[in-house]
Design an enzyme around this catalytic site. Structure first.
Site, PDB file in Angstrom:
ATOM      1  N   GLY A  35      41.381  45.620-130.276  1.00  0.00           N
ATOM      2  CA  GLY A  35      42.354  45.987-131.303  1.00  0.00           C
ATOM      3  C   GLY A  35      42.132  45.122-132.516  1.00  0.00           C
ATOM      4  O   GLY A  35      41.488  44.063-132.408  1.00  0.00           O
ATOM      5  N   ILE A 180      43.270  21.999-120.933  1.00  0.00           N
ATOM      6  CA  ILE A 180      44.369  22.884-121.345  1.00  0.00           C
ATOM      7  C   ILE A 180      45.690  22.383-120.771  1.00  0.00           C
ATOM      8  O   ILE A 180      46.690  22.274-121.484  1.00  0.00           O
ATOM      9  CB  ILE A 180      44.075  24.354-120.947  1.00  0.00           C
ATOM     10  N   HIS A 438      37.109   0.818-145.667  1.00  0.00           N
ATOM     11  CA  HIS A 438      38.195  -0.006-145.103  1.00  0.00           C
ATOM     12  C   HIS A 438      39.483   0.259-145.887  1.00  0.00           C
ATOM     13  O   HIS A 438      39.446   0.258-147.115  1.00  0.00           O
ATOM     14  CB  HIS A 438      37.851  -1.484-145.207  1.00  0.00           C
TER      15      HIS A 438
HETATM   16  C1  FAD Z   1      44.736  27.273-124.653  1.00  0.00           C
HETATM   17  C2  FAD Z   1      43.350  27.140-125.180  1.00  0.00           C
HETATM   18  C3  FAD Z   1      43.064  26.155-126.105  1.00  0.00           C
HETATM   19  C4  FAD Z   1      41.770  26.027-126.614  1.00  0.00           C
HETATM   20  N1  FAD Z   1      41.519  25.058-127.550  1.00  0.00           N
HETATM   21  C5  FAD Z   1      40.266  24.914-128.040  1.00  0.00           C
HETATM   22  C6  FAD Z   1      39.981  23.925-129.045  1.00  0.00           C
HETATM   23  O1  FAD Z   1      40.861  23.195-129.495  1.00  0.00           O
HETATM   24  N2  FAD Z   1      38.725  23.845-129.508  1.00  0.00           N
HETATM   25  C7  FAD Z   1      37.704  24.640-129.033  1.00  0.00           C
HETATM   26  O2  FAD Z   1      36.581  24.521-129.492  1.00  0.00           O
HETATM   27  N3  FAD Z   1      37.954  25.591-128.103  1.00  0.00           N
HETATM   28  C8  FAD Z   1      39.207  25.733-127.596  1.00  0.00           C
HETATM   29  N4  FAD Z   1      39.452  26.717-126.671  1.00  0.00           N
HETATM   30  C9  FAD Z   1      38.322  27.557-126.193  1.00  0.00           C
HETATM   31  C10 FAD Z   1      38.007  28.649-127.217  1.00  0.00           C
HETATM   32  O3  FAD Z   1      39.150  29.410-127.479  1.00  0.00           O
HETATM   33  C11 FAD Z   1      36.895  29.518-126.673  1.00  0.00           C
HETATM   34  O4  FAD Z   1      35.799  28.707-126.314  1.00  0.00           O
HETATM   35  C12 FAD Z   1      36.425  30.545-127.693  1.00  0.00           C
HETATM   36  O5  FAD Z   1      37.471  31.396-128.076  1.00  0.00           O
HETATM   37  C13 FAD Z   1      35.271  31.367-127.099  1.00  0.00           C
HETATM   38  O6  FAD Z   1      34.883  32.337-128.027  1.00  0.00           O
HETATM   39  P1  FAD Z   1      34.205  33.708-127.542  1.00  0.00           P
HETATM   40  O7  FAD Z   1      33.821  34.422-128.794  1.00  0.00           O
HETATM   41  O8  FAD Z   1      33.167  33.431-126.545  1.00  0.00           O
HETATM   42  O9  FAD Z   1      35.350  34.501-126.760  1.00  0.00           O
HETATM   43  P2  FAD Z   1      36.844  34.898-127.128  1.00  0.00           P
HETATM   44  O10 FAD Z   1      37.362  34.084-128.238  1.00  0.00           O
HETATM   45  O11 FAD Z   1      37.578  34.874-125.841  1.00  0.00           O
HETATM   46  O12 FAD Z   1      36.734  36.395-127.645  1.00  0.00           O
HETATM   47  C14 FAD Z   1      36.340  37.425-126.794  1.00  0.00           C
HETATM   48  C15 FAD Z   1      36.839  38.746-127.344  1.00  0.00           C
HETATM   49  O13 FAD Z   1      36.165  39.797-126.673  1.00  0.00           O
HETATM   50  C16 FAD Z   1      37.053  40.879-126.539  1.00  0.00           C
HETATM   51  N5  FAD Z   1      36.556  41.746-125.451  1.00  0.00           N
HETATM   52  C17 FAD Z   1      36.350  41.414-124.155  1.00  0.00           C
HETATM   53  N6  FAD Z   1      35.846  42.463-123.477  1.00  0.00           N
HETATM   54  C18 FAD Z   1      35.733  43.480-124.370  1.00  0.00           C
HETATM   55  C19 FAD Z   1      35.291  44.832-124.270  1.00  0.00           C
HETATM   56  N7  FAD Z   1      34.806  45.343-123.124  1.00  0.00           N
HETATM   57  N8  FAD Z   1      35.349  45.608-125.379  1.00  0.00           N
HETATM   58  C20 FAD Z   1      35.823  45.118-126.560  1.00  0.00           C
HETATM   59  N9  FAD Z   1      36.231  43.843-126.698  1.00  0.00           N
HETATM   60  C21 FAD Z   1      36.203  43.043-125.622  1.00  0.00           C
HETATM   61  C22 FAD Z   1      38.393  40.224-126.246  1.00  0.00           C
HETATM   62  O14 FAD Z   1      39.466  41.090-126.591  1.00  0.00           O
HETATM   63  C23 FAD Z   1      38.322  38.974-127.129  1.00  0.00           C
HETATM   64  O15 FAD Z   1      38.994  39.166-128.366  1.00  0.00           O
HETATM   65  C24 FAD Z   1      40.741  26.900-126.168  1.00  0.00           C
HETATM   66  C25 FAD Z   1      41.028  27.900-125.234  1.00  0.00           C
HETATM   67  C26 FAD Z   1      42.308  28.027-124.747  1.00  0.00           C
HETATM   68  C27 FAD Z   1      42.595  29.117-123.758  1.00  0.00           C
END
Ligand code: FAD
Length: 448
Positions: A35, A180, A438
């Site tokens: 979305g 987390i 500093h």
């Molecule tokens: C509570 C929390 C705190 C965090 N804090 C930090 C922080 O401070 N610093 C840091 O570096 N990292 C942090 N992270 C980790 C960070 O959020 C992730 O490492 C990062 O978002 C990974 O990015 P990504 O692009 O791999 O996946 P995501 O950000 O998870 O994005 C994946 C996307 O793929 C989409 N998707 C999945 N399957 C499909 C499909 N079949 N079709 C279409 N779309 C799909 C999902 O809807 C999602 O929007 C945190 C995570 C959490 C849960």
């Protein structure tokens, strides 16, 4: 059927960063997520941005006593969670617009729906078939659940649903002593919630050095956070007004609390993708299998971010996305050779990069450990926050800096200097001899 040079699945840090690189290089690129509100992925919607905005506000509350000591006539009557939630939503919307602007600027097209492979060059998105030459998967990860304690969105929450809360609970149990769990413990305890952490391992933050973990434990005790290590949930009874947990392991007791946060880790998310149809393989842990160049078992399909078995950080996903996109565009096989810092935004903050002391010991690497405490740092004292230390891991033969771990004020900023030092193989004496401002937190280097 619509045709694209490249399709990117998932619009989190790994996905949108890849798509922007591909679009800027002139490839006809499509970015797919479930979305429009998912643009930014976990990081923007329920990860980095939300947690850090919550923690920043809680930090003001927990520093109120110190502000008062400095003569600031401030009275804090708590924190209005509903208002913080609304402010966080508007902040996320602003940041999402920024990402949308970058995507439009790079001429990346977007499509919303669940992508599912038909074959190795076709995806289906809500009945629409899309043909692509190349693809990058960035589908992220999802919270792991405890089978005996399924998430119910009411009493048993994951880090995702916790941002729906409009009022603070009186008490909560956080299951999981990882990053987390510890970040949420910091937030809720700062606001007066009675917090207990149940950690399965023998220490909080099992991948950090013991001295880091112990320093955090001391800080948690001061903040009235109860930590039970080597603890397991034997049984749980969810009631109308709360949850009763039967805790086993080292401490056997029953705990009744208003809310349970389940933070036992995250698993790669590949549901609904039908990877089999594309011939893309998973490893034994369920991550998408990639080689060093981020190519999957189908060489024209790449994967980056939390869906592959590399550290689950947004900054890691960004780095992998840039390398994978460049490999896809140029046909190269570059790997990620950069130093990857890890950060935890507890109070005090924690950050490390390169070799940790315990890794050196496990691997039998000869090291010198240099440590300096923030108690001697003027800026830390000015900030009212002089807990913790910086630890540098140095080669005794060459004096080259191999790694660093920091627990203390601004650790997640100070670590960048260490990242540069480790990546560029600077020696400890070279780093010490560089002039540091500093008073600054970073000048602690002088004492290492
Ligand atoms: C509570 C929390 C705190 C965090 N804090 C930090 C922080 O401070 N610093 C840091 O570096 N990292 C942090 N992270 C980790 C960070 O959020 C992730 O490492 C990062 O978002 C990974 O990015 P990504 O692009 O791999 O996946 P995501 O950000 O998870 O994005 C994946 C996307 O793929 C989409 N998707 C999945 N399957 C499909 C499909 N079949 N079709 C279409 N779309 C799909 C999902 O809807 C999602 O929007 C945190 C995570 C959490 C849960």
């Amino acid at each position: 059927m619509k045709q694209y040079d490249a399709v990117v699945i998932g619009a989190g840090p790994g996905g949108y960063e890849s798509a922007i690189e591909l679009g800027r290089a002139g490839l006809k690129t499509l970015l797919i997520d479930k979305g429009k509100e998912r643009i930014g992925g976990t990081c923007l919607n329920e990860g980095c941005i939300s947690t850090k905005n919550y923690l920043q506000s809680a930090g003001y509350v927990s520093k109120a006593n110190y502000f008062r000591e400095c003569g600031v006539e401030v009275e804090i009557h708590g924190l209005n969670l509903e208002r913080l939630r609304e402010k966080t939503i508007s902040l996320k919307n602003e940041l999402r617009s920024g990402v949308v602007w970058l995507l439009e600027n790079a001429k990346v097209e977007t499509l919303y729906g669940t992508a599912s492979f038909v074959d190795s060059n076709t995806v289906d998105v809500s009945g629409e078939k899309i043909h692509f030459e190349k693809c990058i998967l960035a589908t992220g990860a999802k919270s792991r659940e405890i089978s005996t304690l399924p998430l119910d969105g009411k009493r048993i929450l994951s880090s995702r649903e916790i941002f729906e809360l409009k009022t603070l609970p009186k008490s909560m149990v956080i299951i999981g002593g990882g990053p987390i769990g510890c970040e949420f413990a910091t937030f809720f305890a700062a606001l007066g919630v009675d917090v207990t952490i149940l950690a399965r391992g023998t220490q909080l933050l099992s991948s950090e050095d013991e001295d880091i973990s112990k320093t955090l434990l001391r800080a948690f005790k001061k903040s009235n956070i109860r930590v039970l290590t080597s603890a397991t949930v034997e049984n749980a009874k969810v009631m109308e007004e709360g949850v009763e947990l039967q805790v086993g392991g080292e401490t056997q007791e029953n705990i009744v609390c208003e809310l349970v946060l389940c933070a036992i880790g995250r698993d790669p998310y590949t549901e609904g993708l039908n990877l089999k149809n594309a011939g893309v393989e998973l490893n034994t842990k369920g991550f998408i299998e990639v080689d060093g160049a981020f190519q999957t078992s189908k060489k024209h399909i790449y994967a980056v971010g939390d869906c592959i078995d590399t550290p689950a950080f947004a900054h890691t996903a960004y780095a992998e996305a840039r390398i994978a996109a460049h490999n896809l565009i140029r046909g190269t096989s570059d790997t990620n050779t950069h130093i990857n810092p890890s950060t935890i935004f507890t109070d005090p903050q924690i950050a490390s990069c390169g070799l940790r002391e315990k890794e050196a010991k496990e691997q039998g690497i000869d090291i010198d450990v240099k440590k300096a405490f923030f108690k001697v740092n003027a800026k830390a004292k000015i900030n009212g926050d002089d807990a913790g230390f910086v630890k540098m891991i140095v080669s005794p033969q060459s004096d080259i800096i191999l790694g660093a771990s920091i627990i203390g004020v601004e650790a997640t900023e100070v670590i960048h200097e260490m990242v540069i030092a480790v990546e560029k193989k600077l020696t400890a004496s070279e780093l010490r001899s560089m002039i540091h401002v500093h008073p600054s937190v970073s000048e602690i280097i002088r004492y290492l």
